[in-house]
Design an enzyme around this catalytic site. Structure first.
Site, PDB file in Angstrom:
ATOM      1  N   TRP A   1     -12.969  44.114  91.635  1.00 48.08           N
ATOM      2  CA  TRP A   1     -14.858  43.685  92.362  1.00 48.08           C
ATOM      3  C   TRP A   1     -15.209  42.931  91.137  1.00 48.08           C
ATOM      4  O   TRP A   1     -16.473  42.629  91.662  1.00 48.08           O
ATOM      5  CB  TRP A   1     -14.708  45.206  91.646  1.00 48.08           C
ATOM      6  CG  TRP A   1     -15.931  46.242  91.961  1.00 48.08           C
ATOM      7  CD1 TRP A   1     -17.141  46.214  93.230  1.00 48.08           C
ATOM      8  CD2 TRP A   1     -17.287  45.818  91.484  1.00 48.08           C
ATOM      9  NE1 TRP A   1     -18.104  46.276  93.410  1.00 48.08           N
ATOM     10  CE2 TRP A   1     -18.589  46.235  91.397  1.00 48.08           C
ATOM     11  CE3 TRP A   1     -16.757  45.439  89.604  1.00 48.08           C
ATOM     12  CZ2 TRP A   1     -19.430  46.137  91.228  1.00 48.08           C
ATOM     13  CZ3 TRP A   1     -18.719  45.977  89.077  1.00 48.08           C
ATOM     14  CH2 TRP A   1     -19.819  45.696  89.975  1.00 48.08           C
ATOM     15  N   HIS A   2     -14.455  42.696  89.836  1.00 47.32           N
ATOM     16  CA  HIS A   2     -14.720  41.820  88.946  1.00 47.32           C
ATOM     17  C   HIS A   2     -15.773  40.340  89.070  1.00 47.32           C
ATOM     18  O   HIS A   2     -16.262  39.860  88.160  1.00 47.32           O
ATOM     19  CB  HIS A   2     -14.442  42.804  87.203  1.00 47.32           C
ATOM     20  CG  HIS A   2     -15.404  43.793  87.045  1.00 47.32           C
ATOM     21  ND1 HIS A   2     -14.567  44.933  87.254  1.00 47.32           N
ATOM     22  CD2 HIS A   2     -16.001  43.542  86.150  1.00 47.32           C
ATOM     23  CE1 HIS A   2     -14.940  45.653  86.171  1.00 47.32           C
ATOM     24  NE2 HIS A   2     -16.223  45.367  85.916  1.00 47.32           N
ATOM     25  N   GLY A   3     -14.848  39.946  89.993  1.00 51.27           N
ATOM     26  CA  GLY A   3     -15.262  38.528  90.502  1.00 51.27           C
ATOM     27  C   GLY A   3     -14.112  38.369  91.125  1.00 51.27           C
ATOM     28  O   GLY A   3     -12.514  38.569  91.171  1.00 51.27           O
TER      29      GLY A   3
END
Lengths: 464, 369
Positions: A317-319
């Site tokens: 989700w963070h990248g």
């Protein structure tokens, strides 16, 4: 538009607030919606369609779920919502990552799409999706009015960088909220504090990290470690500062968002860290992934599987990059070890070692997080061990950034809370209050000077 | 506590409104003297620009560029930086005695440049070619820098060039070090050397080339400006109080004709620049692709070609006393083949003059043929 900028602070926010406070109560949501759309379109005139689409889909899902009682049909609606939102997110955020990996895995040459990432897509898809899931579960009542629903999804304070606000949290305030001078004052102060954190601390330590990460080949080991520490503070003050600003603006409008950070760096274990860091995200994954998978109320093997799935997803989700996945799995692994092995031993340790243990593991986490190029990550880590231990550069950076680092350390602990309580009960209240007033004023002026200087860009065509 | 919060919120809200309202009524400047650039104009709206994503950024820059009290805010930022312990702003050290000094970073292009220059020497085998690479304030005024700093060594890079170039080199590091406490060799607010710095480079050049040079005592020294705020000042924006003096150092009775691309004059020094921001251009102007200087008092037919950056501009008026003709080429703006020029004009002496902080990123030297 970002909160920490001249156009936002001096033009967008005051104009919006004046109109918002003047119009009759019934129109307030509408005004908020209009300004949120302007706020979004400010950077992304085209992608606004995505947000409207995602809202419309889940608004209709809510209506349908209210009408339809047939269980199978209800499940279909739920699946449809998840598929629509995750495909939006997947397509716009992860397709190039997927293509790159397919290309290198199978020696293909699929061209990249090079789509710019739609602002806030990671947040609004999660919000609309959670709405449908909650209505499905019967946890919340559906929203009848599309304008209200749209206002919830697009609300500009948390649109760009969270916190992830669930419909549940603000559904009541969406219809009746307390818009008062007191809320304005408290929200405004919260906004200021977030602004100071972002501009004065996060940006300053960000430039230290940038300096270290571009010259890591020649700097001493201690400087490289200092760089990671600077990054840890940069990301905390940046992100929590932004959350403060969001919560503050929300308050000014009469909304109460949940806290997103709770002094994560004072944690005594990694399990505790994740209860204090980006709370709205961890609780999202807990409620919508971990528990539905069976959580810990199942066999140990399944429990381990569940934890790893959650942390794989958190990382992703963070990248769209492998280092974020490694970062997520790293924490998944640490949490597993804590849960099944270390817990009993950790509890017996003196506090000092608990903190030390947590801080070291957190810093290793940030090291993985900081470099999305795996080669640089490996080389940087190697250089921590192979470079000269200490040289001039370390003393230079300590002299230049020492004060900011110390302030960052102090503000990472709940001291300001304590100080505020002390002042309220002190005999010297008047004096302290004056100092308090003057310092906020000075900090504000300095912050503005940093923002104004952003475009200070001497053009030196007579350079050499 | 509640009361203080109210007071803070009200006061700062009023300040914000005050600035927003002032912004709309304030007359807008189109040029910033301090930054030496045009400020962002109010962008004309077009749907096309909006969807391309260029409209909004210019609008945002417009608000910041024309913000009330902008210059005061920028210098306040510098003060806040210094107060928080920072000693370097935009790669400029705030050093002792009000000196501003550039940071020196590792060069990356030296091998390419050395190759280019050695090839140039191969193409012009019978020509006397020399290189004068000047150190800058960064190494000469090292003692004014913070004790622990993050500079690379200028001397190491100069020596690297000198060891790898296949032609004669002129070492001025030692003479500058020796004289630095007797004279101000570099400006405090600008990255150039002063006329004194240029003089000692001239002296060393003459010694190395067996030319009888003028002693400082024999030259006429005039202060022509006392309010020069140079490029380093523009970058960090410190106190205006500590401006530099500019000196003119030359023989009393020089007599020259100077041919620029589109004008002819009889003096090296261009008074008009002393009234502008860019005062260093007092020396021979700026951005000239080619200049031809004829010394009317000499008839020795000696010609010198100088290929250079702006450091040479204050050096040339001195060396011009010894050659009948000096041709000055700035390869950033001169796009023709220099080797051809040398053949066509029967030139025997070539001097490269660069400063070590600039040579690595100079866009001219790399295209020399």
């Amino acid at each position: 538009m970002v909160f920490s900028s001249i156009p936002f602070i001096f033009f967008f926010l005051p104009i919006f607030l004046i109109i918002y406070y003047i119009v009759p109560y019934k129109l307030k949501n509408f005004i908020l919606l209009i300004f949120s759309l302007i706020f979004y379109a400010w950077g992304e005139p085209v992608y606004i369609i995505l947000m409207l689409f995602s809202s419309l889909v889940d608004y209709i899902n809510g209506l349908l779920l209210n009408k339809i009682k047939n269980k199978r049909k209800r499940i279909l609606i739920l699946i449809e919502s998840i598929i629509v939102n995750l495909s939006l997110l997947g397509f716009f955020k992860y397709s190039d990552f997927l293509i790159t990996n397919l290309n290198s895995l199978f020696n293909l040459d699929i061209p990249l799409l090079l789509l710019p990432l739609p602002i806030g897509i990671s947040f609004f898809t999660f919000q609309t999706m959670s709405y449908t899931i909650d209505v499905f579960r019967g946890n919340i009542k559906y929203e009848k009015n599309f304008l209200n629903f749209m206002t919830y999804v697009s609300m500009f304070p948390q649109l760009i960088a969270g916190p992830i606000v669930r419909y549940d949290t603000i559904s009541e305030e969406l219809h009746h909220r307390d818009i008062s001078f007191n809320n304005y004052v408290n929200g405004f102060i919260r906004f200021l504090e977030g602004l100071f954190k972002k501009v004065l601390i996060a940006n300053t330590l960000g430039s230290l990290f940038l300096e270290v990460s571009t010259n890591y080949l020649s700097y001493s080991s201690l400087t490289l470690i200092l760089g990671i520490i600077a990054f840890a503070f940069q990301i905390y003050f940046d992100f929590s500062g932004y959350s403060d600003m969001a919560i503050g603006i929300g308050k000014m409008l009469g909304f109460t968002y949940l806290e997103n950070f709770n002094y994560p760096y004072i944690s005594k274990s990694i399990t505790e860290f994740w209860r204090r860091w980006h709370i709205s995200l961890s609780s999202f994954f807990k409620d919508y992934v971990y528990i539905p998978l069976g959580g810990s109320r199942c066999s140990v093997i399944k429990n381990i599987r569940n934890i790893l799935i959650v942390w794989f997803l958190t990382g992703l989700w963070h990248g769209a990059s492998w280092n974020f996945i490694f970062w997520g799995l790293y924490f998944g692994l640490v949490l597993l070890i804590e849960k099944f092995i270390l817990k009993k031993y950790l509890e017996k340790l003196p506090n000092f070692f608990k903190h030390l243990y947590s801080i070291i593991l957190i810093l290793i986490g940030w090291l993985i997080f900081a470099f999305d190029d795996i080669n640089i990550l490996i080389n940087f880590t190697k250089n921590i061990f192979t470079n000269t231990f200490i040289q001039n550069d370390f003393y230079f950076f300590i002299r230049n950034y020492g004060i900011t680092l110390i302030i960052a350390i102090i503000l990472s602990m709940p001291v300001s809370k304590i100080i505020k309580e002390k002042i309220t009960n002190s005999k010297w209240k008047g004096v302290y209050c004056t100092i308090f007033f003057i310092s906020y004023l000075i900090l504000f002026i300095i912050t503005i000077s940093y923002l104004v200087s952003d475009t200070y860009n001497p053009f030196l065509y007579f350079r050499f | 506590m509640e009361k203080v919060y109210k007071l803070i919120a009200i006061t700062i809200s009023i300040i914000i409104l005050g600035f927003s309202i002032t912004f709309f009524f304030l007359p807008k400047k189109d040029f910033s003297e301090n930054e030496f650039r045009y400020l962002t104009e109010f962008p004309k709206f077009s749907i096309d620009k909006l969807f391309k994503g260029t409209y909004i950024p210019s609008l945002e820059n417009y608000t910041t560029d024309h913000f009330p009290l902008r210059d005061n805010f920028v210098s306040l930022k510098t003060k806040a930086y210094l107060l928080s312990g920072q000693e370097m702003i935009s790669d400029v050290y705030i050093a002792k005695d009000h000196y501003l000094i550039n940071r020196f970073k590792t060069n990356v292009n030296q091998d390419k440049i050395i190759k280019t220059l050695n090839k140039f020497q191969n193409n012009n085998p019978n020509i006397n070619i020399e290189m004068l690479l000047s150190p800058t304030s960064t190494s000469i005024n090292e003692d004014k820098l913070p004790k622990h700093n993050i500079n690379e060594s200028e001397l190491d890079i100069i020596n690297y060039y000198y060891n790898n170039l296949n032609f004669k080199t002129i070492d001025i590091y030692n003479i500058l070090k020796e004289e630095k406490d007797n004279y101000q060799l570099f400006y405090k607010t600008d990255h150039h050397w002063t006329s004194y710095g240029a003089y000692f480079a001239y002296k060393q050049y003459c010694i190395d080339n067996n030319i009888t040079y003028y002693n400082l005592d024999d030259l006429n020294i005039t202060k022509v400006s006392d309010n020069f705020l140079g490029t380093l000042y523009s970058k960090v924006f410190t106190d205006k109080k500590y401006a530099d003096d500019i000196y003119k150092i030359n023989t009393l009775d020089y007599d020259v004709t100077i041919k620029y691309l589109n004008k002819i004059t009889d003096d090296f020094y261009q008074e008009k620049y002393l009234k502008e921001k860019d005062k260093y251009s007092y020396f021979l102007g700026n951005n000239e692709p080619i200049i031809e200087i004829t010394n009317n008092k000499i008839d020795n037919k000696e010609k010198l070609l100088i290929i250079k950056d702006s450091y040479a501009n204050s050096f040339i008026p001195l060396i011009a006393n010894h050659y009948q003709i000096i041709i000055v080429i700035d390869p950033r703006y001169y796009n023709l083949n220099i080797s051809d020029y040398i053949k066509d004009n029967n030139i025997k002496n070539v001097l490269f003059l660069y400063n070590i902080n600039n040579i690595d990123t100079d866009i001219g030297i790399i295209k020399i043929r």
